[in-house]
Design a protein around this motif. Structure first.
Motif: not given
Length: 249
Positions: A141, A145, A246
């Motif tokens: 993840t 991000r 996320s």
């Protein structure tokens, strides 16, 4: 659902523990011939013992380009083909960006980007020739991000995501599918510092809408599907598995 994995040949890197071990064992249970690759021969053998005779091992150092380059030829020498590749091995050096030596970045890029690129290229040549194959790159993840104190890791995993998308577009006409899994917080040895500290664990779980960390077994079905012939029109995907973390603002 029959994933049609029986007697297919699948390579899993970083297979000596955690997510890699779970995927290797599950693929063997589906009938695949699994080649498990990692640095620790002893840990690989422990994984192979759980494979019902369908897991063989190759000691491979992802920091050593010669070692990486030898993996796919060894698999083809053993089995005559390669149907699937799961690029799972990775490292996550943490620290304040302003204090990090470039050598730390070079190490992360070598393991997390260069090694998967070399393996995808070598496996891809064979898959294009046989007009069939599946590659699954395990990112994070943090590759979707960014995350503080993991700038090098985030950067390398972001590169894996972009590589996945570009290769999928380039190789789709050869019936070679390339996808990416981006795991969030899983209970693995790599997360030992978090799972063994009640305070750190509570802080980590508080960020996850599902209210818990995941077990490696929860990633296995998706990995098996993506590396199987049962998903021939699924390519270029980035599949986030993080309990909703996320997806929130």
């Amino acid at each position: 659902m029959d994933l049609r994995l029986r007697d297919s040949v699948v390579v899993v890197t970083g297979a000596s523990r955690g997510l890699g071990a779970a995927m290797a064992i599950a693929l063997a249970a589906e009938g695949a011939h699994v080649v498990a690759a990692a640095r620790s021969a002893q840990s690989l053998e422990a994984v192979a013992e759980q494979g019902g005779g369908r897991i063989s091992t190759v000691e491979t150092d992802m920091r050593d380009e010669a070692s990486v380059a030898a993996l796919v030829p060894e698999v083809i020498a053993r089995h005559g083909r390669i149907d699937g590749l799961i690029n799972n091995a990775g490292i996550a050096p943490a620290g304040k960006f302003v204090d990090q030596d470039p050598a730390i970045w070079k190490d992360a890029l070598a393991v997390n980007v260069i090694a998967p690129m070399m393996l995808a290229q070598a496996a891809g040549r064979h898959m294009i020739e046989q007009q069939a194959g599946r590659i699954v790159n395990v990112a994070s993840t943090t590759g979707v991000r960014g995350k503080p104190h993991l700038v090098g890791y985030s950067t390398s995993k972001g590169a894996v995501v972009r590589m996945t998308e570009a290769l999928a577009a380039e190789w789709a006409r050869h019936n070679v599918q390339v996808n990416c899994i981006a795991p969030g917080a899983f209970v693995t040895e790599a997360q030992k510092a978090v799972t063994e500290s009640p305070e750190l664990h509570a802080r980590r779980v508080a960020k996850i809408p599902a209210g818990r960390m995941a077990d490696p077994a929860e990633l296995v079905p998706l990995a098996c599907l993506l590396v199987s012939p049962a998903s021939p029109f699924t390519t270029g995907g980035v599949f986030v598995v993080d309990g909703g973390e996320s997806g929130k603002l």
